[in-house]
Design a protein around this motif. Structure first.
Motif, mmCIF file in Angstrom:
data_model
loop_
_atom_site.group_PDB
_atom_site.id
_atom_site.type_symbol
_atom_site.label_atom_id
_atom_site.label_comp_id
_atom_site.label_asym_id
_atom_site.label_seq_id
_atom_site.Cartn_x
_atom_site.Cartn_y
_atom_site.Cartn_z
ATOM 1 N N ALA A 130 0.837 -1.202 0.000
ATOM 2 C CA ALA A 130 0.000 0.000 0.000
ATOM 3 C C ALA A 130 0.871 1.252 0.000
ATOM 4 C CB ALA A 130 -0.940 -0.006 1.203
ATOM 5 N N ILE A 131 1.967 1.222 0.739
ATOM 6 C CA ILE A 131 2.888 2.368 0.744
ATOM 7 C C ILE A 131 3.568 2.486 -0.619
ATOM 8 C CG2 ILE A 131 4.992 3.304 1.781
ATOM 9 C CD1 ILE A 131 4.131 2.042 4.423
ATOM 10 N N GLY A 132 3.972 1.353 -1.185
ATOM 11 C CA GLY A 132 4.567 1.372 -2.516
ATOM 12 C C GLY A 132 3.604 1.889 -3.564
ATOM 13 N N PHE A 133 2.322 1.518 -3.449
ATOM 14 C CA PHE A 133 1.317 1.995 -4.404
ATOM 15 C C PHE A 133 1.165 3.510 -4.315
ATOM 16 C CE2 PHE A 133 -1.492 -2.015 -5.238
ATOM 17 C CZ PHE A 133 -0.376 -2.675 -5.715
ATOM 18 N N ALA A 134 1.225 4.051 -3.103
ATOM 19 C CA ALA A 134 1.114 5.503 -2.935
ATOM 20 C C ALA A 134 2.261 6.208 -3.650
ATOM 21 C CB ALA A 134 1.108 5.864 -1.455
ATOM 22 N N PHE A 135 3.469 5.665 -3.504
ATOM 23 C CA PHE A 135 4.618 6.271 -4.179
ATOM 24 C C PHE A 135 4.491 6.135 -5.697
ATOM 25 C CE2 PHE A 135 9.140 6.032 -5.645
ATOM 26 C CZ PHE A 135 9.412 7.380 -5.467
ATOM 27 N N GLU A 136 3.999 4.988 -6.166
ATOM 28 C CA GLU A 136 3.765 4.827 -7.608
ATOM 29 C C GLU A 136 2.807 5.891 -8.126
ATOM 30 O OE1 GLU A 136 2.893 1.025 -9.424
ATOM 31 O OE2 GLU A 136 3.727 -0.033 -7.703
ATOM 32 N N GLU A 137 1.759 6.155 -7.350
ATOM 33 C CA GLU A 137 0.796 7.180 -7.772
ATOM 34 C C GLU A 137 1.483 8.530 -7.904
ATOM 35 O OE1 GLU A 137 -2.730 9.954 -6.105
ATOM 36 O OE2 GLU A 137 -2.469 8.035 -5.064
ATOM 37 N N TYR A 138 2.259 8.912 -6.913
ATOM 38 C CA TYR A 138 2.925 10.207 -6.950
ATOM 39 C C TYR A 138 3.887 10.316 -8.134
ATOM 40 C CZ TYR A 138 1.410 10.804 -2.042
ATOM 41 O OH TYR A 138 0.680 10.908 -0.883
ATOM 42 N N MET A 139 4.631 9.246 -8.400
ATOM 43 C CA MET A 139 5.547 9.283 -9.547
ATOM 44 C C MET A 139 4.778 9.468 -10.843
ATOM 45 S SD MET A 139 8.886 6.892 -9.232
ATOM 46 C CE MET A 139 8.043 5.311 -9.295
ATOM 47 N N GLY A 140 3.660 8.753 -10.992
ATOM 48 C CA GLY A 140 2.863 8.880 -12.202
ATOM 49 C C GLY A 140 2.286 10.267 -12.364
ATOM 50 N N GLU A 141 1.877 10.876 -11.262
ATOM 51 C CA GLU A 141 1.336 12.238 -11.316
ATOM 52 C C GLU A 141 2.411 13.234 -11.708
ATOM 53 O OE1 GLU A 141 -1.925 11.183 -7.849
ATOM 54 O OE2 GLU A 141 -0.113 12.300 -7.334
ATOM 55 N N ALA A 142 3.591 13.060 -11.124
ATOM 56 C CA ALA A 142 4.680 14.004 -11.371
ATOM 57 C C ALA A 142 5.288 13.823 -12.745
ATOM 58 C CB ALA A 142 5.752 13.850 -10.293
ATOM 59 N N ASN A 143 5.434 12.557 -13.186
ATOM 60 C CA ASN A 143 6.153 12.308 -14.437
ATOM 61 C C ASN A 143 5.966 10.843 -14.819
ATOM 62 O OD1 ASN A 143 8.136 12.012 -16.489
ATOM 63 N ND2 ASN A 143 9.401 13.613 -15.562
ATOM 64 N N GLN A 144 4.904 10.556 -15.547
ATOM 65 C CA GLN A 144 4.585 9.161 -15.852
ATOM 66 C C GLN A 144 5.669 8.497 -16.690
ATOM 67 O OE1 GLN A 144 0.521 8.180 -17.009
ATOM 68 N NE2 GLN A 144 1.273 6.688 -18.502
ATOM 69 N N ALA A 145 6.239 9.217 -17.631
ATOM 70 C CA ALA A 145 7.266 8.619 -18.483
ATOM 71 C C ALA A 145 8.469 8.190 -17.659
ATOM 72 C CB ALA A 145 7.688 9.610 -19.569
ATOM 73 N N PHE A 146 8.884 9.006 -16.700
ATOM 74 C CA PHE A 146 9.990 8.642 -15.816
ATOM 75 C C PHE A 146 9.606 7.446 -14.960
ATOM 76 C CE2 PHE A 146 12.249 8.653 -11.844
ATOM 77 C CZ PHE A 146 13.556 8.960 -12.185
ATOM 78 N N ALA A 147 8.408 7.472 -14.417
ATOM 79 C CA ALA A 147 7.965 6.421 -13.495
ATOM 80 C C ALA A 147 8.009 5.043 -14.125
ATOM 81 C CB ALA A 147 6.547 6.721 -13.002
ATOM 82 N N MET A 148 7.881 4.967 -15.439
ATOM 83 C CA MET A 148 7.840 3.677 -16.110
ATOM 84 C C MET A 148 9.189 2.962 -16.083
ATOM 85 S SD MET A 148 5.450 4.783 -19.317
ATOM 86 C CE MET A 148 5.639 3.215 -20.187
ATOM 87 N N TYR A 149 10.297 3.692 -15.955
ATOM 88 C CA TYR A 149 11.610 3.024 -15.933
ATOM 89 C C TYR A 149 11.736 2.127 -14.700
ATOM 90 C CZ TYR A 149 13.075 6.037 -19.818
ATOM 91 O OH TYR A 149 13.173 6.662 -21.027
ATOM 92 N N PRO A 150 11.604 2.650 -13.482
ATOM 93 C CA PRO A 150 11.665 1.746 -12.319
ATOM 94 C C PRO A 150 10.427 0.878 -12.181
ATOM 95 C CG PRO A 150 11.242 4.006 -11.603
ATOM 96 C CD PRO A 150 11.561 4.070 -13.071
ATOM 97 N N GLY A 151 9.291 1.314 -12.738
ATOM 98 C CA GLY A 151 8.064 0.528 -12.630
ATOM 99 C C GLY A 151 8.170 -0.815 -13.311
#
Length: 597
Positions: free
Chosen positions: A108-129
């Motif tokens: 659940a904590i990891g999901f929250a961070f995933e959400e924030y990364m996607g909001e801030a910069n989805q293209a960046f978030a996909m690399y570690p995702g």
């Protein structure tokens, strides 16, 4: 330039007051998830994504990625430095297992961070995702030797990973893949073939990339039953963990896409590349589904993320932009016009957005809890129930979450009017970036068929019956609050429509199989509305008890959104049921040539 601020207050509310994460401290992996720890992680995650990643979002959109003459790929300006900060801060280790260097915190904590990364910069978030999904697959199916060789550096973020499924001639139907895996004398395989649409296929963020590749061995069945999964590193790894020679894998080109320009979506060529079998031969699809299910939840969160950041910018614009007068008289007589906020139609779009976003956030974070409980709950019965629920709801979170995420992004662009169509204002990027989430990791029509065609019938319908009971029990436990009674009454009706639609499938699909395909999408949407309502009833119960004090407006807004779901979302259920019960007659009636007439 668009703005972004991580919604940390709402996340902390869901994790602490609705999900009650700290109440599970007796379970393995939850020991460190105290309220103080959770709040600290969420606030720092909000700071990092807002200050480091968000300023690069438009940069990535404008620049895209570059494939150079030597085949090397570079990411947009600032991405490498931001990734170095991401890795040094240990953000990629949040939910990874401690034995490989992770922090082992709840999903659940990891999901929250995933959400924030996607909001801030989805293209960046996909690399570690993508790397997180690869880690999950190797954890589940990799040999101890493979885990020891690859996971520590993948968990630390020194290396990233990908998933390679799609080929030019096949997407969803993976039985059509042509990539071959020829056995080598040393037990490895030579992988030859072309994969397309490979997110983060190559980049300059890490010195190695661990590709997970689907391929067929000689003599394998020419269907999905003949697919195997292989680890194929970009750079070969020596037995002592050091890097060796470059593997025979290269980037043919980078796709030119509608959105997510900052992520390198590559055509990958495997020319006898050295790979190692993961798990059993011909059982690769089952291994890859571990990664795909994790990715599908992540994509559902992307739908939420694009809705949230678009909503934030629409709210600001609605408060600043003046246009016309209120229907009930001027609200700011000193000015020539009132702010957009006075107009009911603008409020309609904003209230629909707020209700979806906050309900979906609760659903995703509650879903993250189920991921952990499926493995760590105290009893086998509790573990089975959690596994059933998250398995059932994964296609709903992905499908309904991204459908509504895209709709919300376009509605928020509509709030901006003509200025929302101007690139500099950034609203167009949210819409373009949101659109892919409805397509990749299994298009939403595929998600609908997964739900209606596979999940409903599994284990004699055990999962959907658990969901029905969960909703019924929640509705039966409301007190005297009039808003909660209304929400419970409407949710019970939605649940009734879902039950009736499920029964209709049981009675009308065997004789006419197309009825399932014709109604599956409406069924997924209906399940999404029910799931959102379940969350709003849970949230409303907490808010009703917590009213008053300095946070009175926050909790009152929760109750208003719960009521908005009951009055504006719940009524859609009846129409969706009628759509399902219309069957396939008109959908399948015309011959193909009639569509071109």
């Amino acid at each position: 330039m668009p703005v972004y601020k991580a919604p940390t207050r709402d996340t902390r509310f869901v994790l602490n007051e609705v999900v009650g994460l700290d109440s599970y401290s007796h379970l393995p992996g939850f020991e460190g998830a105290t309220r103080d720890m959770t709040d600290a992680v969420i606030e720092e995650a909000g700071r990092f994504t807002s200050e480091v990643l968000a300023p690069l979002n438009q940069v990535g959109d404008r620049e895209g990625c570059t494939r150079h003459a030597d085949g090397a790929v570079t990411t947009p300006t600032g991405f490498k430095a931001a990734y170095d900060q991401f890795r040094e801060a240990g953000w990629g280790t949040l939910t990874a297992p401690a034995e490989f260097g992770g922090q082992g915190l709840p999903h659940a904590i990891g999901f929250a961070f995933e959400e924030y990364m996607g909001e801030a910069n989805q293209a960046f978030a996909m690399y570690p995702g993508l790397a997180a999904g690869a880690i999950s697959a190797i954890l589940a199916k990799g040999s101890p030797e493979q885990q020891a060789k690859y996971l520590p550096k993948m968990v630390s973020g020194e290396w990233l990973g990908t998933m390679n499924l799609t080929e030019p001639q096949c997407g969803t139907d993976l039985g059509l893949i042509r990539t071959r895996a020829e056995p080598n004398a040393d037990g490895s395989h030579a992988i030859t073939g072309t994969k397309i649409f490979i997110s983060a296929g190559d980049h300059d963020l890490t010195e190695n990339i661990i590709h997970l590749v689907l391929a067929k061995t000689p003599g394998a069945p020419d269907s999905t039953k003949g697919i195997s999964l292989f680890i194929v590193p970009k750079v070969l790894v020596n037995d002592d963990g050091s890097l060796g020679a470059r593997n025979a894998v290269s980037v043919g080109s980078i796709e030119h896409k509608m959105g997510i320009h900052g992520n390198a979506t590559c055509v990958m060529n495997y020319d006898g590349a050295t790979g190692w079998l993961v798990g059993e031969e011909n059982k690769g699809l089952a291994a890859m589904f571990i990664m795909m299910n994790a990715a599908r939840l992540g994509v559902g969160i992307q739908g939420l993320a694009q809705a949230e950041v678009a909503y934030q910018n629409a709210v600001i614009y609605a408060g600043e932009r003046r246009q016309g007068r209120s229907l009930t008289g001027a609200k700011d007589p000193q000015a020539k016009a009132d702010p957009l906020f006075v107009h009911p139609d603008v409020r309609r779009m904003l209230m629909d957005a707020k209700t979806f976003i906050e309900g979906m956030r609760a659903l995703c974070l509650w879903g993250g809890l189920q991921v952990d409980l499926a493995h760590k709950a105290a009893t086998e019965e509790e573990r089975q129930e959690a596994d059933d629920l998250i398995g059932l709801l994964t296609p709903v979170i992905k499908g309904y979450g991204t459908d509504m995420g895209y709709k919300t992004a376009t509605d928020m662009q509509q709030v901006w009017g003509g200025h929302g169509y101007i690139v500099e204002n950034g609203m167009d990027q949210f819409v373009r970036d949101a659109r892919i989430a409805m397509i990749y990791e299994g298009a939403n029509g595929v998600q609908a068929m997964d739900l209606a065609g596979r999940k409903l019938a599994q284990n004699g319908g055990r999962a959907i019956q658990r969901f029905f009971k969960l909703v019924d029990d929640e509705c039966a436990s409301v007190g005297d609050d009039p808003t909660l009674k209304l929400v419970a009454e409407r949710l019970a009706k939605v649940n009734g429509e879902l039950k009736a639609s499920t029964m209709w499938f049981m009675q009308n699909v065997m004789a006419t199989p197309d009825n399932l395909g014709a109604g599956a999408y409406a069924y997924m949407t209906l399940a999404g509305i029910a799931s959102l309502g379940l969350m709003w009833l849970k949230v409303g119960k907490v808010a009703a008890k917590a009213q008053g004090g300095e946070d009175a407006l926050f909790y009152q807004a929760k109750l208003t959104c719960a009521k908005h779901w009951a009055l504006r979302f719940a009524p859609q259920a009846g129409a969706l049921r009628r759509e399902i019960e219309a069957g396939a007659e008109t959908i399948m009636a015309l011959p193909p040539e009639a569509f071109a007439a």
